[in-house]
Design a protein around this motif. Structure first.
Motif, PDB file in Angstrom:
ATOM      1  N   UNK A   6       6.360 -15.536   0.277  1.00 32.97           N
ATOM      2  CA  UNK A   6       5.079 -16.151  -0.013  1.00 32.97           C
ATOM      3  C   UNK A   6       5.154 -16.905  -1.324  1.00 32.97           C
ATOM      4  N   UNK A   7       4.084 -17.588  -1.673  1.00 33.48           N
ATOM      5  CA  UNK A   7       4.028 -18.335  -2.921  1.00 33.48           C
ATOM      6  C   UNK A   7       2.987 -17.693  -3.831  1.00 33.48           C
ATOM      7  N   UNK A   8       3.392 -17.389  -5.060  1.00 26.19           N
ATOM      8  CA  UNK A   8       2.476 -16.885  -6.069  1.00 26.19           C
ATOM      9  C   UNK A   8       2.761 -17.666  -7.336  1.00 26.19           C
ATOM     10  N   UNK A   9       1.771 -18.366  -7.831  1.00 25.83           N
ATOM     11  CA  UNK A   9       1.955 -19.153  -9.041  1.00 25.83           C
ATOM     12  C   UNK A   9       3.072 -20.171  -8.920  1.00 25.83           C
ATOM     13  N   UNK A  10       3.294 -20.700  -7.714  1.00 29.51           N
ATOM     14  CA  UNK A  10       4.323 -21.694  -7.499  1.00 29.51           C
ATOM     15  C   UNK A  10       5.722 -21.119  -7.350  1.00 29.51           C
ATOM     16  N   UNK A  11       5.838 -19.782  -7.425  1.00 24.59           N
ATOM     17  CA  UNK A  11       7.148 -19.139  -7.272  1.00 24.59           C
ATOM     18  C   UNK A  11       7.195 -18.431  -5.934  1.00 24.59           C
ATOM     19  N   UNK A  12       8.363 -18.444  -5.308  1.00 25.96           N
ATOM     20  CA  UNK A  12       8.541 -17.751  -4.045  1.00 25.96           C
ATOM     21  C   UNK A  12       8.749 -16.270  -4.334  1.00 25.96           C
ATOM     22  N   UNK A  13       7.983 -15.440  -3.634  1.00 24.61           N
ATOM     23  CA  UNK A  13       8.125 -13.989  -3.783  1.00 24.61           C
ATOM     24  C   UNK A  13       8.289 -13.382  -2.395  1.00 24.61           C
ATOM     25  N   UNK A  14       8.912 -12.213  -2.342  1.00 19.97           N
ATOM     26  CA  UNK A  14       9.118 -11.541  -1.061  1.00 19.97           C
ATOM     27  C   UNK A  14       8.015 -10.511  -0.880  1.00 19.97           C
ATOM     28  N   UNK A  15       7.262 -10.647   0.168  1.00 13.33           N
ATOM     29  CA  UNK A  15       6.204  -9.698   0.458  1.00 13.33           C
ATOM     30  C   UNK A  15       6.788  -8.506   1.200  1.00 13.33           C
ATOM     31  N   UNK A  16       6.269  -7.349   0.925  1.00 11.40           N
ATOM     32  CA  UNK A  16       6.763  -6.115   1.527  1.00 11.40           C
ATOM     33  C   UNK A  16       5.982  -5.870   2.812  1.00 11.40           C
ATOM     34  N   UNK A  17       6.685  -5.719   3.948  1.00 12.05           N
ATOM     35  CA  UNK A  17       5.976  -5.515   5.218  1.00 12.05           C
ATOM     36  C   UNK A  17       5.382  -4.116   5.306  1.00 12.05           C
ATOM     37  N   UNK A  18       4.350  -4.007   6.097  1.00  9.35           N
ATOM     38  CA  UNK A  18       3.763  -2.693   6.366  1.00  9.35           C
ATOM     39  C   UNK A  18       4.726  -1.904   7.242  1.00  9.35           C
ATOM     40  N   UNK A  19       4.766  -0.623   7.005  1.00 10.08           N
ATOM     41  CA  UNK A  19       5.662   0.235   7.779  1.00 10.08           C
ATOM     42  C   UNK A  19       5.061   0.459   9.159  1.00 10.08           C
ATOM     43  N   UNK A  20       5.819   0.132  10.174  1.00  8.37           N
ATOM     44  CA  UNK A  20       5.442   0.391  11.561  1.00  8.37           C
ATOM     45  C   UNK A  20       6.694   0.871  12.274  1.00  8.37           C
ATOM     46  N   UNK A  21       6.543   1.466  13.452  1.00  9.76           N
ATOM     47  CA  UNK A  21       7.742   1.935  14.172  1.00  9.76           C
ATOM     48  C   UNK A  21       8.748   0.818  14.454  1.00  9.76           C
TER      49      UNK A  21
END
Length: 151
Positions: free
Chosen positions: A64-79
């Protein structure tokens, strides 16, 4: 009376130019046809890439983009979401919590990871990552602030 030689030269040159024009028109048509084919191929490739990205996004973390920087979002835990989809830092944090004898504080996780926990600026980002893992269902935080793995 006009000299026939220059007139013949002009006529010959005009014929050469007409032939060249015909060749160039044919080449231009070929170039335009190939360019159109490439445009179609590009659209197909973009569509296929979007479909692959959508399929991967359902099981992988989404940048994703935060403040113009690419960041990795943490997925929700699912099976269907494997721990391996987490960024390496988060995988190491989970492993450290798992290897502990019981519930652990952020400082203990930091020690296990080799982070200088005496420096608050290094401990706070770890706390943020632990909180993110709790929010996404990868870890559980006890009322006393210690962390443990989910069952």
């Amino acid at each position: 009376m006009l000299d026939p030689e220059p007139l013949e030269r002009i006529t010959a040159r005009r014929a050469e130019l007409d032939e060249l024009e015909e060749q160039l028109a044919k080449q231009l048509a070929e170039v335009r046809a190939e360019r159109d084919e490439l445009a179609v191929a590009e659209r197909v490739l973009e569509r296929m890439s979007e479909q692959l990205a959508d399929e991967r996004a359902s099981v992988a973390p989404v940048p994703g983009q935060v403040g113009g920087r690419t960041v990795m979002l943490i997925p929700h835990r699912t099976p269907s979401v494997e721990e391996t989809t987490l960024p390496p830092d988060y995988q190491r944090i989970l492993a450290a919590v798992r290897q502990a004898a019981g519930p652990v504080k952020a400082r203990q996780v930091g020690d296990a990871l080799g982070i200088d926990v005496s420096v608050r600026a290094k401990l706070e980002p770890l706390r943020g990552k632990l909180a993110r893992l709790v929010d996404r269902g990868w870890l559980r935080q006890l009322p006393d602030g210690r962390f443990t793995t989910r069952l």
